[in-house]
Design a protein around this motif. Sequence first.
Motif, mmCIF file in Angstrom:
data_model
loop_
_atom_site.group_PDB
_atom_site.id
_atom_site.type_symbol
_atom_site.label_atom_id
_atom_site.label_comp_id
_atom_site.label_asym_id
_atom_site.label_seq_id
_atom_site.Cartn_x
_atom_site.Cartn_y
_atom_site.Cartn_z
ATOM 1 N N LEU A 13 0.826 -1.200 0.000
ATOM 2 C CA LEU A 13 0.000 0.000 0.000
ATOM 3 C C LEU A 13 0.864 1.255 0.000
ATOM 4 N N GLY A 14 1.913 1.260 0.831
ATOM 5 C CA GLY A 14 2.799 2.417 0.882
ATOM 6 C C GLY A 14 3.461 2.683 -0.458
ATOM 7 N N ALA A 15 3.932 1.618 -1.096
ATOM 8 C CA ALA A 15 4.577 1.772 -2.401
ATOM 9 C C ALA A 15 3.594 2.294 -3.443
ATOM 10 N N TRP A 16 2.383 1.764 -3.418
ATOM 11 C CA TRP A 16 1.369 2.183 -4.394
ATOM 12 C C TRP A 16 1.026 3.665 -4.216
ATOM 13 N N LEU A 17 0.810 4.073 -2.966
ATOM 14 C CA LEU A 17 0.459 5.470 -2.698
ATOM 15 C C LEU A 17 1.625 6.406 -2.985
ATOM 16 N N LEU A 18 2.853 5.933 -2.750
ATOM 17 C CA LEU A 18 4.023 6.750 -3.083
ATOM 18 C C LEU A 18 4.105 6.987 -4.584
ATOM 19 N N GLY A 19 3.866 5.937 -5.367
ATOM 20 C CA GLY A 19 3.865 6.100 -6.816
ATOM 21 C C GLY A 19 2.805 7.089 -7.262
ATOM 22 N N THR A 140 5.297 10.923 1.887
ATOM 23 C CA THR A 140 5.973 11.599 0.777
ATOM 24 C C THR A 140 7.167 12.422 1.230
ATOM 25 N N TYR A 141 7.546 12.302 2.514
ATOM 26 C CA TYR A 141 8.753 12.965 2.999
ATOM 27 C C TYR A 141 9.947 12.098 2.610
ATOM 28 N N VAL A 142 10.301 12.149 1.319
ATOM 29 C CA VAL A 142 11.331 11.240 0.818
ATOM 30 C C VAL A 142 12.725 11.624 1.288
ATOM 31 N N THR A 143 12.910 12.860 1.742
ATOM 32 C CA THR A 143 14.188 13.208 2.370
ATOM 33 C C THR A 143 14.406 12.331 3.596
ATOM 34 N N GLY A 144 13.350 12.169 4.404
ATOM 35 C CA GLY A 144 13.425 11.304 5.571
ATOM 36 C C GLY A 144 13.673 9.858 5.185
ATOM 37 N N THR A 145 13.117 9.447 4.046
ATOM 38 C CA THR A 145 13.339 8.084 3.565
ATOM 39 C C THR A 145 14.814 7.863 3.252
ATOM 40 N N ALA A 164 18.834 -4.311 4.694
ATOM 41 C CA ALA A 164 17.531 -3.716 5.022
ATOM 42 C C ALA A 164 17.375 -2.331 4.415
ATOM 43 N N TRP A 165 18.489 -1.621 4.262
ATOM 44 C CA TRP A 165 18.436 -0.257 3.745
ATOM 45 C C TRP A 165 17.927 -0.202 2.304
ATOM 46 N N ILE A 166 18.100 -1.279 1.565
ATOM 47 C CA ILE A 166 17.686 -1.271 0.160
ATOM 48 C C ILE A 166 16.169 -1.181 0.047
ATOM 49 N N TRP A 172 11.956 5.585 -1.953
ATOM 50 C CA TRP A 172 12.382 6.792 -2.678
ATOM 51 C C TRP A 172 12.314 6.544 -4.184
ATOM 52 N N ALA A 173 12.815 5.382 -4.620
ATOM 53 C CA ALA A 173 12.841 5.070 -6.047
ATOM 54 C C ALA A 173 11.438 5.017 -6.632
ATOM 55 N N ILE A 174 10.491 4.481 -5.868
ATOM 56 C CA ILE A 174 9.108 4.402 -6.345
ATOM 57 C C ILE A 174 8.523 5.801 -6.526
ATOM 58 N N PHE A 175 8.775 6.690 -5.556
ATOM 59 C CA PHE A 175 8.290 8.061 -5.685
ATOM 60 C C PHE A 175 8.901 8.716 -6.921
ATOM 61 N N ALA A 176 10.211 8.530 -7.114
ATOM 62 C CA ALA A 176 10.886 9.130 -8.262
ATOM 63 C C ALA A 176 10.349 8.569 -9.577
ATOM 64 N N CYS A 177 10.100 7.256 -9.617
ATOM 65 C CA CYS A 177 9.552 6.646 -10.832
ATOM 66 C C CYS A 177 8.134 7.148 -11.105
ATOM 67 N N GLY A 178 7.340 7.276 -10.031
ATOM 68 C CA GLY A 178 5.999 7.833 -10.204
ATOM 69 C C GLY A 178 6.048 9.233 -10.783
ATOM 70 N N ALA A 179 7.001 10.028 -10.296
ATOM 71 C CA ALA A 179 7.153 11.393 -10.809
ATOM 72 C C ALA A 179 7.566 11.383 -12.280
#
Length: 212
Positions: A13-19, A140-145, A164-166, A172-179
């Motif tokens: 759900l988080g990934a979907w909403l981030l996209g 959407t606070y991807v700086t924090g991500t 785990a960091w990946i 972040w990558a999902i938000f960037a790809c959505g953008a």
Amino acid sequence: MTSSRSDGSDTLLGAWLLGLAGFVDAIAFVVLHGSFVAFMSGNSTIFGASGAVGHWRTASLSVLLIVLFFLGNVLGALQSRFLGRTAHRSLMISIAVVTTVGTAVATWMSEAAGMITIAIAAGLINSALSARTDVHVGLTYVTGTLVKSAHQLVDGLGSDHPWAWIKTLGFWAIFACGAAIGGVAYHGLGSAALWFAVALAVIACLLPHRFR
């Protein structure tokens, strides 16, 4: 097993909403000439810089977007607190409805007004998940991500979970790809591209979730 499924549903759900958030934020950036509907750090900087040089129209737009984003978060928090087991479904429907209204306004009335309306949906998105999850509040606070991912990378050195960091960096990558997809879609279709955002929001209503 139940915990694993729960964590997986939050991640999906988080990934979907981030996209979705990245998609509409990119379109807002173009339509609103450099302002955002999901990135309030950017709007805060624009507000300060624009006000300092007397660009009051830009500063006022930034304030309006911040206020509407905050309102969306408040509405989401109210639903999460008072609606019990129906809160998640209500939140998802609210995101879909506001996104649809904003898209209709952008398509048939004013692109700018439609995107400003969608700032409320972006706020709702940030209230969609619990603090008790790997997908943090302030979605959407991807700086924090990025900060969290960096700390996980260091904490994982020599541990049993060095990668785990990946997973966190992936948000972040999902938000960037959505953008990126939002930018391409708007370039090709104009405001009609926002109907894809509506479809994403409707599908989010059907995704699995856990009651907290």
